[in-house]
Design an enzyme around this catalytic site. Structure first.
Site, PDB file in Angstrom:
ATOM      1  N   MET A  32      24.602   8.503   2.010  1.00 52.70           N
ATOM      2  CA  MET A  32      24.620   9.743   2.671  1.00 52.70           C
ATOM      3  C   MET A  32      25.031   9.653   4.125  1.00 52.70           C
ATOM      4  SD  MET A  32      24.221  12.889   2.234  1.00 52.70           S
ATOM      5  CE  MET A  32      23.402  13.816   0.936  1.00 52.70           C
TER       6      MET A  32
ATOM      7  N   GLU B 221       0.751  -1.279  -0.073  1.00 54.07           N
ATOM      8  CA  GLU B 221      -0.057  -0.214  -0.047  1.00 54.07           C
ATOM      9  C   GLU B 221       0.958   1.372   0.136  1.00 54.07           C
ATOM     10  OE1 GLU B 221      -0.500  -2.781   1.839  1.00 54.07           O
ATOM     11  OE2 GLU B 221      -2.770  -3.075   1.625  1.00 54.07           O
TER      12      GLU B 221
ATOM     13  N   PHE C 147     -11.382  -7.247  13.773  1.00 54.59           N
ATOM     14  CA  PHE C 147     -10.489  -7.695  12.848  1.00 54.59           C
ATOM     15  C   PHE C 147      -9.997  -6.422  12.008  1.00 54.59           C
ATOM     16  CE2 PHE C 147      -9.056  -9.997   8.987  1.00 54.59           C
ATOM     17  CZ  PHE C 147      -7.972 -10.237   9.345  1.00 54.59           C
ATOM     18  N   GLN C 148      -8.895  -6.291  11.774  1.00 54.60           N
ATOM     19  CA  GLN C 148      -8.346  -5.359  10.874  1.00 54.60           C
ATOM     20  C   GLN C 148      -8.989  -4.065  11.139  1.00 54.60           C
ATOM     21  OE1 GLN C 148      -8.431  -6.929   6.705  1.00 54.60           O
ATOM     22  NE2 GLN C 148      -6.340  -7.683   7.088  1.00 54.60           N
TER      23      GLN C 148
ATOM     24  N   LYS D 105     -17.216  -0.821   5.838  1.00 51.11           N
ATOM     25  CA  LYS D 105     -18.004  -1.553   4.910  1.00 51.11           C
ATOM     26  C   LYS D 105     -19.185  -1.478   4.812  1.00 51.11           C
ATOM     27  CE  LYS D 105     -17.290  -6.245   3.325  1.00 51.11           C
ATOM     28  NZ  LYS D 105     -16.665  -7.492   3.766  1.00 51.11           N
TER      29      LYS D 105
END
Lengths: 558, 167
Positions: free
Chosen positions: A470, A48, A110-111, A160
Site C-alpha cells: 500500500m 503480548e 524492576f519491570q 503483586k
C-alpha cells in the site's frame, strides 16, 4: 482464606470467561499459579501484542468479551498497540496486567511501568487495584464497561502483593454495578425517531450508511428488514461489511477511499443519508465538505460524541442501533420502493463493477474471489492491514456479521494472525483465514509458534508481492515511483512455517490457486499459503487523500 | 470563540484529574483555567474548567468529558446566571513611606486584604472576576511585583438553583 489471585480467577469465571490469552512473568506468577489447575484455558502466545489481538479477535468473532493477561513493565507495554486497536474499533476486551508491589509503586522498580497512565488514552477505562477486597467489584465493573454502551477495552492493573494478599472475609458475589457517571442510552428518543421516519417517507434518493456499530449491537436483522421494507440501498464501512449479505440487491458494498464507485456515487447523489453506527471517518468521507452534499443526515449512534463530530447532522438519535431500528420498524409500514433511484443505482452497478485485469497472471483479487466461492460465506476472514485488507474487503463476499475481522480505525499491521488465532479458538468449528501481506505477516509471525503448539487450524494466505504494497502504491501514484524503503526481499514463508511444524505451499500461478486453497481448507491443522502475486498490482478504485469521494482514480471513467 | 465555564462533578478518586487533563491535551482543547476541590457531596469533587472555543467545539468537549466513567456530570454554566471568582496573592515591593501608603490605598479600593507585611514587601490577597485581578495587577506593576500566584476560576449559579439540580 483466599488470595487476591484466587478471587481474580473466580471473578473471571463468574463473567463466563473460559479462555485467556497471555504471557507469564514475575509479577503475575500468583495468577499463573491459580490458572495451573483452573478450568480456564490459557493460550500461551509468543508476544503480548498477540495476546491482546487474540482477545480482540475472540471478541469480534464471538460477540463475547475477550481477555488477555500480561506481566508488569514490558509485558504491559506490549499490550498498548492492541488496546489502541480495540479502542478505535470499539471492541470489548479486558486486559489484566501485573504490577510491582504497592510498596514499590512509583519507585522505578524492576519491570515497573505506569500502565494505567500509559493506556489512559487507549482504553475506555482502567483500574489500578490497591486492595484485594476490590478485585471482585472491579472485575465485574470492567466487564460491564467493556461490553455495554460503546464497547471498548478496559485494563485492570494488579500489583503483586494484591494478588498474594490473603483475604479472610467471605467473598460473596459483588452487588450490581453502580456507576453514576456511566449510564449509556439504549432507547432512542421517540420524537427524534418520529422525525427520522418522516424524512424517510419523503426521501426520493435515500441511502443507508452502516458501520461497525450495527455489528456490535447485533442489529443486522433489523437493518436488513428496514432496508427491504423501505427499499433503501445500503453501503457499509470497512467495519460494517457482513451486516448485509454482499449478494443482496440493495447492497452497494463498501464506500470511501477504496469503496465501490456505485457506493460513492450513491452517497454523493442521495437526498437522505441514514447513518447507523458509523463515525464519518476521513477514510470514508474523503473531503468532508463534499460528502453527501445534497443529503439530510440522520445519525444513529450509541456514543453521543460521534454525532455531529465531523459533519453536522439534521436528526441525531443517541441509542443502540438494534433498539432504535427496532422502534423504527414498529412504526414503518411497507412502502412503494423508489423505482427511479434504485434503477439508477442498478445502472451504476452494471456500468462500474469492481474489476481487475483478466490476463491469466496471478492477481490477488482472483485469490480472494476463489476463496470466497470456496467458503461460500461459511468462514471467518481476518486481514492484516494494507492492500491485502482492501482487496479482501472489495472482493470477498461477506454474508453474515462477525465473519470479517480487521483493524479498521487504527490500521494495525500484525493484527491478522493473532486475531485469527483468537477467532479460531472462539469458533473451533469454522474455517478461519488470515489474509496477509508479506510485510504484515512478519510483524507477528512468531505466532506460528502458538498455532503450531495448540494446533489452532488457522489458514494463512500471504499475498506476497515483496513490497509494502500500500505504501508502494502511494509512492507510485503520488511520489513519482520513488520506492523509498518499501521493497522487501523474497522470503520463503513455507520454510518458516515448516520450521514451526506447520505445513504450507508456495503458489506461483493462477491455475494453482484453487487447488492450493482447497488443500489448505482440507488440511487438519494450520496451513500457510505463499502466493507470489503480481508485484505492482494496485488497489482501485481509489479516492486520493483530500479529494471528494466521487473523484476516484483507477475507476471506469478513466 | 467564546469563553465557557464548565462545572464538572467527578468521583473523588485517584487519577481523575489526569484523565480530565489528558483528555483536553490529546483532543487539542485548551484549558484557560482549572480549579479542583471537594464539594457538598462527600465522595465527589468539583472541577471548574474555563475553556475557549466556538459552540461546536464546546459540544465536543462536553461530550468527551461525559464519556469518562469517573465524571458524573458536566454543566456548561456560561449561559446561566452565575458568579465566578478567582483569587490571587500578590507580593509587591513596598518600601516604608509614601509607596507603602499608596499601595494600601489601592488595596482598599480593590477590597484586597493585606495578609503579610515585611520590611520591604507587602502581600495582598484579592478575589474577584479575572478583569478585576488583571486591573489590580496592572496598577501594582509600577511598584514591582516580586511574585504573583493565581488560582483557577470557581463559579456558582445565582439564586436557589444548583448545578446538581440543573437538567
Amino acid at each position: 482464606m483466599k488470595t487476591g489471585a484466587r478471587i481474580l480467577i473466580e471473578s473471571l469465571q463468574r463473567e463466563g470467561v473460559n479462555t485467556i490469552f497471555g504471557y507469564p512473568g514475575g509479577s503475575v506468577l500468583p495468577i499463573y499459579d491459580e490458572l495451573y489447575d483452573s478450568s480456564i484455558q490459557h493460550v500461551l502466545v509468543r508476544h503480548e501484542q498477540a495476546a491482546v489481538h487474540a482477545a480482540d479477535g475472540f471478541a469480534r468473532a464471538s460477540g463475547k468479551t475477550g481477555v488477555c493477561l500480561a506481566t508488569s513493565g514490558p509485558g504491559a507495554c506490549n499490550l498498548v498497540t492492541g488496546l489502541a486497536t480495540a479502542y478505535m474499533d470499539s471492541i470489548p476486551v479486558v486486559a489484566i496486567t501485573g504490577q510491582v508491589p504497592t510498596s514499590m509503586l512509583g519507585n522505578d522498580a524492576f519491570q515497573e511501568s505506569d500502565i494505567t497512565g500509559i493506556t489512559l488514552p487507549v482504553t475506555k477505562h482502567n483500574y489500578l487495584v490497591k486492595d484485594a477486597s476490590d478485585i471482585s467489584r472491579v472485575v465485574k465493573e470492567a466487564f460491564y464497561i467493556a461490553g455495554t454502551g460503546r464497547k471498548g477495552p478496559v485494563l485492570i492493573d494488579l500489583p503483586k502483593d494484591v494478588n498474594t494478599s490473603q483475604l479472610s472475609v467471605q467473598e460473596e458475589e459483588p452487588g450490581p454495578v453502580v456507576l453514576r457517571g456511566y449510564q449509556p442510552t439504549y432507547r432512542g428518543h421517540a420524537r427524534q425517531i418520529e422525525k427520522a421516519i418522516g424524512l424517510l417517507r419523503k426521501a426520493d434518493r435515500p441511502v443507508i450508511y452502516a458501520g461497525g456499530g450495527v455489528i456490535e449491537s447485533e442489529a443486522s436483522c433489523e437493518l436488513l428488514e428496514l432496508a427491504e421494507r423501505f427499499g433503501l440501498p445500503v453501503t457499509t464501512t470497512l467495519m460494517g461489511l457482513g451486516c448485509i449479505p454482499c449478494d443482496h440487491t440493495l447492497n452497494l458494498g463498501m464506500l470511501g477511499m477504496h469503496g465501490t464507485e456505485y457506493a460513492n456515487y450513491a452517497i454523493t447523489e442521495c437526498d437522505l443519508l441514514l447513518a447507523i453506527g458509523v463515525r464519518f471517518d476521513d477514510r470514508v468521507t474523503g473531503r468532508i465538505e463534499t460528502f453527501a452534499p445534497h443529503a439530510k443526515i440522520i445519525h444513529i449512534d450509541i456514543d453521543p460524541a460521534e454525532i455531529g463530530k465531523n459533519k453536522p447532522v439534521m436528526i441525531p438519535i443517541v441509542g443502540d442501533a438494534k433498539a432504535v431500528l427496532g422502534d423504527m420498524l414498529h412504526q414503518l409500514e411497507k412502502r412503494e420502493q423508489k423505482g427511479p433511484w434504485l434503477d439508477r443505482i442498478r445502472t451504476w452497478k452494471e456500468k462500474h463493477p469492481l474489476k481487475y485485469r483478466d490476463d491469466g497472471l496471478l492477481h490477488p483479487q482472483y485469490i480472494i474471489q476463489e476463496l470466497s466461492s470456496l467458503l461460500d460465506g461459511n468462514g471467518i476472514i481476518v486481514s492484516e492491514v494494507g492492500q491485502n485488507q482492501m482487496w479482501t474487503a472489495q472482493y470477498y463476499c461477506f454474508k453474515e456479521p462477525r465473519t470479517w475481522l480487521t483493524s479498521g480505525g487504527l490500521g494495525t499491521m500484525g493484527y491478522g494472525l493473532p486475531a485469527a488465532m483468537g477467532a479460531q479458538v472462539a469458533c473451533p468449528e469454522k474455517t478461519v483465514f488470515d489474509i496477509a501481506g508479506d510485510g504484515s505477516i512478519q510483524m507477528n509471525i512468531q505466532e506460528f509458534g502458538t498455532i503450531a503448539q495448540y494446533n489452532i487450524p488457522v489458514k494463512v494466505a500471504i499475498l506476497n508481492n515483496m513490497y509494502l504494497g500500500m505504501v508502494r502504491q502511494w509512492q507510485e501514484l503520488f511520489y513519482d515511483r520513488r520506492y523509498s524503503s518499501t521493497e522487501l526481499p523474497s522470503i520463503e514463508f513455507v520454510k518458516i512455517a515448516q520450521a514451526y511444524g506447520i505445513e504450507g505451499m508456495r503458489v506461483d500461478s493462477a491455475s494453482d490457486v484453487r487447488p492450493a486453497l482447497e488443500a489448505a481448507i482440507a488440511h487438519d491443522g494450520p496451513y500457510v499459503l505463499d502466493f507470489r502475486i503480481e508485484r505492482e498490482e494496485n488497489v482501485f478504485p481509489m479516492v486520493p487523500a483530500g479529494a471528494a469521494i466521487n473523484e476516484m482514480i483507477g475507476g471506469h471513467q478513466q | 470563540m467564546k469563553e465557557h465555564t464548565l462545572s464538572v462533578l467527578v468521583e473523588n478518586k485517584a487519577g481523575v484529574l489526569s484523565r480530565v487533563a489528558g483528555l483536553f491535551s490529546r483532543r487539542g482543547f485548551n484549558i484557560e483555567s482549572l480549579a479542583v476541590g471537594t464539594c457538598e457531596e462527600p465522595n465527589m469533587s468539583r472541577i471548574t474548567i474555563v475553556v475557549i472555543g466556538d459552540d461546536a467545539h464546546l459540544e465536543q468537549v462536553k461530550k468527551q468529558l461525559n464519556k469518562l466513567i469517573d465524571i458524573i456530570k458536566v454543566s456548561d454554566i456560561t449561559y446561566h446566571d452565575h458568579v465566578g471568582r478567582e483569587l490571587a496573592l500578590i507580593k509587591v515591593n513596598a518600601e516604608a513611606g509614601s509607596t507603602r501608603a499608596e499601595i494600601m490605598q489601592i488595596a482598599s479600593i480593590f477590597r484586597a486584604k493585606i495578609i503579610d507585611v515585611g520590611t520591604r514587601t507587602i502581600v495582598l490577597e484579592v478575589t474577584g472576576n479575572p478583569d478585576k485581578i488583571d486591573a489590580l495587577e496592572k496598577l501594582l506593576r509600577q511598584y514591582g511585583i516580586k511574585e504573583l500566584v493565581r488560582t483557577g476560576r470557581v463559579a456558582i449559579l445565582r439564586g436557589a438553583k444548583t448545578v446538581a439540580s440543573e437538567k
